[in-house]
Design a protein around this motif. Structure first.
Motif, PDB file in Angstrom:
ATOM      1  N   THR A  60      51.368  15.175  52.001  1.00 33.61           N
ATOM      2  CA  THR A  60      52.434  15.805  52.766  1.00 33.61           C
ATOM      3  C   THR A  60      52.071  17.238  53.144  1.00 33.61           C
ATOM      4  N   ILE A  61      51.505  17.967  52.222  1.00 34.12           N
ATOM      5  CA  ILE A  61      51.088  19.347  52.511  1.00 34.12           C
ATOM      6  C   ILE A  61      49.991  19.353  53.569  1.00 34.12           C
ATOM      7  N   ARG A  62      49.042  18.419  53.458  1.00 32.13           N
ATOM      8  CA  ARG A  62      47.962  18.343  54.452  1.00 32.13           C
ATOM      9  C   ARG A  62      48.517  18.046  55.846  1.00 32.13           C
ATOM     10  N   THR A  63      49.473  17.130  55.927  1.00 33.69           N
ATOM     11  CA  THR A  63      50.085  16.805  57.219  1.00 33.69           C
ATOM     12  C   THR A  63      50.867  17.986  57.773  1.00 33.69           C
ATOM     13  N   ALA A  64      51.572  18.704  56.888  1.00 33.97           N
ATOM     14  CA  ALA A  64      52.384  19.834  57.349  1.00 33.97           C
ATOM     15  C   ALA A  64      51.528  20.956  57.915  1.00 33.97           C
ATOM     16  N   PHE A  65      50.330  21.126  57.399  1.00 39.60           N
ATOM     17  CA  PHE A  65      49.481  22.216  57.873  1.00 39.60           C
ATOM     18  C   PHE A  65      48.431  21.776  58.892  1.00 39.60           C
ATOM     19  N   ALA A  88      46.945  20.837  62.611  1.00 39.77           N
ATOM     20  CA  ALA A  88      47.135  21.471  63.920  1.00 39.77           C
ATOM     21  C   ALA A  88      48.074  20.649  64.794  1.00 39.77           C
ATOM     22  N   THR A  89      48.033  19.324  64.676  1.00 41.47           N
ATOM     23  CA  THR A  89      48.903  18.468  65.491  1.00 41.47           C
ATOM     24  C   THR A  89      50.363  18.736  65.182  1.00 41.47           C
ATOM     25  N   THR A  90      50.682  18.905  63.926  1.00 41.58           N
ATOM     26  CA  THR A  90      52.071  19.171  63.539  1.00 41.58           C
ATOM     27  C   THR A  90      52.556  20.478  64.144  1.00 41.58           C
TER      28      THR A  90
END
Length: 109
Positions: free
Chosen positions: A32-37, A39-41
């Motif tokens: 979740t942390i990786r997805t939140a940070f 560039a696409t997000t």
């Protein structure tokens, strides 16, 4: 506990947790942390067609509001409703009303 027994005792106490649900929980949190940070997000927050900046601002405001109300209720005399009863835990019945009111009044419909 001295230095020689600290590492074996720590690893002995954390091993059952890791073998249980702990490792899956840690991997989920890291994902979740990786997805939140990613560039696409962040691009989706700022650029169209998604443009989720208002949602982000509302979510941060909502989270801060809930945190403030919970902190005020727990650590100050913010809500001092008292029920005239012999029940020693009578205050627990009224402790969440401010939080419930805030949640229902700020949730988008």
């Amino acid at each position: 506990i001295d230095d020689k027994t600290l590492k074996p005792s720590c690893s002995k106490s954390i091993t059952p947790w890791l073998k249980g649900g702990g490792l899956g929980l840690l991997m989920g949190i890291i994902g979740t942390i990786r997805t939140a940070f990613s560039a696409t997000t962040w691009r989706r927050i700022v650029y169209s067609p998604y443009y989720d900046l208002p949602k982000l601002v509302w979510s941060v405001k909502y989270g801060i509001g809930v945190t403030v109300i919970v902190s005020l209720t727990l650590y100050t005399d913010f809500a001092t409703f008292e029920l005239q009863t012999r029940d020693p835990f009578a205050g627990a019945f009224f402790s969440g009303w401010f939080l419930i009111a805030y949640i229902f009044s700020t949730t988008k419909t």
